[in-house]
Design a protein around this motif. Structure first.
Motif, PDB file in Angstrom:
ATOM      1  N   ARG A 141       0.123   5.480   0.362  1.00  0.00           N
ATOM      2  CA  ARG A 141      -0.904   6.477   0.659  1.00  0.00           C
ATOM      3  C   ARG A 141      -0.274   7.858   0.755  1.00  0.00           C
ATOM      4  NH1 ARG A 141      -2.979   5.832   6.409  1.00  0.00           N
ATOM      5  NH2 ARG A 141      -1.217   7.200   6.831  1.00  0.00           N
ATOM      6  N   ARG A 191      -1.329  11.931   1.763  1.00  0.00           N
ATOM      7  CA  ARG A 191      -2.314  12.831   2.352  1.00  0.00           C
ATOM      8  C   ARG A 191      -1.849  14.277   2.208  1.00  0.00           C
ATOM      9  NH1 ARG A 191      -3.777   9.731   8.088  1.00  0.00           N
ATOM     10  NH2 ARG A 191      -5.303   8.263   7.206  1.00  0.00           N
ATOM     11  N   GLU A 247       0.839  -1.196   0.000  1.00  0.00           N
ATOM     12  CA  GLU A 247       0.000   0.000   0.000  1.00  0.00           C
ATOM     13  C   GLU A 247       0.872   1.244   0.000  1.00  0.00           C
ATOM     14  OE1 GLU A 247      -3.329   2.438   2.642  1.00  0.00           O
ATOM     15  OE2 GLU A 247      -2.263   0.731   3.520  1.00  0.00           O
ATOM     16  N   GLU A 253      -6.836  12.850   0.328  1.00  0.00           N
ATOM     17  CA  GLU A 253      -6.083  11.602   0.427  1.00  0.00           C
ATOM     18  C   GLU A 253      -6.258  10.782  -0.839  1.00  0.00           C
ATOM     19  OE1 GLU A 253      -6.452   9.492   4.143  1.00  0.00           O
ATOM     20  OE2 GLU A 253      -6.557   7.562   3.108  1.00  0.00           O
ATOM     21  N   THR A 254      -5.167  10.172  -1.279  1.00  0.00           N
ATOM     22  CA  THR A 254      -5.237   9.205  -2.369  1.00  0.00           C
ATOM     23  C   THR A 254      -4.303   8.044  -2.039  1.00  0.00           C
ATOM     24  OG1 THR A 254      -4.979   8.880  -4.763  1.00  0.00           O
ATOM     25  CG2 THR A 254      -3.380  10.301  -3.688  1.00  0.00           C
ATOM     26  N   GLY A 255      -4.625   6.882  -2.565  1.00  0.00           N
ATOM     27  CA  GLY A 255      -3.812   5.720  -2.257  1.00  0.00           C
ATOM     28  C   GLY A 255      -4.030   4.595  -3.239  1.00  0.00           C
TER      29      GLY A 255
END
Length: 346
Positions: free
Chosen positions: A298, A300, A296, A312-314
């Motif tokens: 992520r 922010r 993962e 936020e994107t991930g």
């Protein structure tokens, strides 16, 4: 709900808060009781909740509630397929209560938490349950992350009682299960505050489906987001029948940006029990125990001047392991998940 705040309730300079009605809860590490921050269906409870803030940092919470059932329920396909609107409601056949205490341990800059949660449920006319009667006892010892220092977190829980393994089972089994989370990190003394953390999670599974006992750990109303990546439509694993070492890295390239990278290796605790976030199972145990690997990333952003907003994107990537490939009902497929999210406080 109705709520009240009372000062000097039991001791000078203390504060007592009492809330009665529909509410949400964030307790301790949020692994057992949480107000969801990622999912759009929030865990809610109806009942009484008392919180006491003592001098010196001591905190005690006691509650007795009926968990709110989200309606229409999963089994009501006719209502779901016709977009029927139905208000969520608590059910008297489900009860959830607990006691939580946090004690400061100033000598090591750490806090000690002790907790107990009880769950009692039975079938109702329009609600099928696993007929659980469970008691969970646990403790957590945590030192928060600070610049230029080591930090740690140790949390363990023991669970006992009776439950059905599956909704369709007629018989309740003796229930005995356990959970452990270990974390150790270091924050470097640098402007971007880089931090590296080693992780390990273990939650027991049912080692023998035919021994008349259920050893699969129940994580209750906790949120898996912080340890096991995005939830929602993705959610590859949760705190049940899992052994998962991992590593996490975070840093702040600028004061308003935060970057996190997580890598976890996920294995079944019992290769004869179900992969609990899917229907994949091999009761013979001949398909191995490697669920897969989770990666993962992520990012922010806290926009300047927007004190109550976060962007936020991930991306989450689950690389299927041998169990998914070999199990009779496994598909062996990898999963890629990308999301964008905006969070407002008000």
């Amino acid at each position: 709900y109705v709520s009240g705040r009372f000062t000097d309730a039991f001791r000078p300079d203390d504060e007592l808060r009492v809330q009665i009605g529909r509410h949400t809860m964030d307790i301790g590490s949020r692994r057992f009781v949480a107000r969801n921050l990622y999912r759009n269906t929030i865990n809610a409870f109806t009942g009484a909740n008392a919180q006491w803030y003592g001098p010196g940092g001591t905190f005690v919470r006691a509650f007795y509630t009926h968990p709110v059932v989200r309606l229409p329920a999963d089994g009501q396909f006719d209502l779901l397929s016709t977009n029927k609107v139905e208000l969520d409601e608590p059910r008297g056949s489900r009860r959830f209560w607990g006691l939580f205490t946090e004690l400061p341990a100033d000598g090591l800059g750490a806090n000690l938490e002790l907790f107990y949660y009880g769950l009692l449920e039975s079938d109702a006319r329009d609600l099928i349950t696993r007929d659980r009667d469970l008691d969970t006892f646990g403790a957590r010892w945590k030192r928060r992350a600070l610049r230029g220092t080591f930090d740690w977190e140790i949390e363990a829980a023991y669970q006992t009682g009776r439950s059905r393994r599956l909704l369709s089972d007629a018989e309740r089994l003796d229930h005995e299960a356990a959970f452990v989370h270990l974390g150790a990190g270091y924050t470097f003394d640098a402007p971007s505050l880089p931090r590296i953390e080693a992780l390990f999670d273990y939650a027991s599974g049912d080692g023998d489906p035919n021994d008349g006992e259920n050893s699969r750990f129940e994580s209750r109303f906790g949120g898996p987001r912080g340890d096991f990546g995005p939830t929602g439509l993705f959610r590859p694993v949760t705190r049940s029948n899992i052994v998962s070492p991992g590593v996490r890295f975070t840093f702040l390239p600028t004061p308003r940006w935060e970057v996190m990278a997580l890598q976890r290796l996920n294995f079944l605790y019992s290769d004869r029990d179900i992969w609990t976030t899917t229907a994949v199972v091999d009761e013979t145990g001949s398909s191995g125990d490697h669920i897969g690997n989770l990666t993962e990333i992520r990012v922010r952003d806290h926009p300047q001047g927007a004190h109550a907003m976060r962007l936020e994107t991930g991306v989450g990537w689950h690389d299927a392991g041998s169990f998914s490939e070999r199990a009779p009902n496994g598909d062996g497929l990898d999963a890629l998940y990308v999301y964008f999210q905006t969070l407002f406080w008000f």
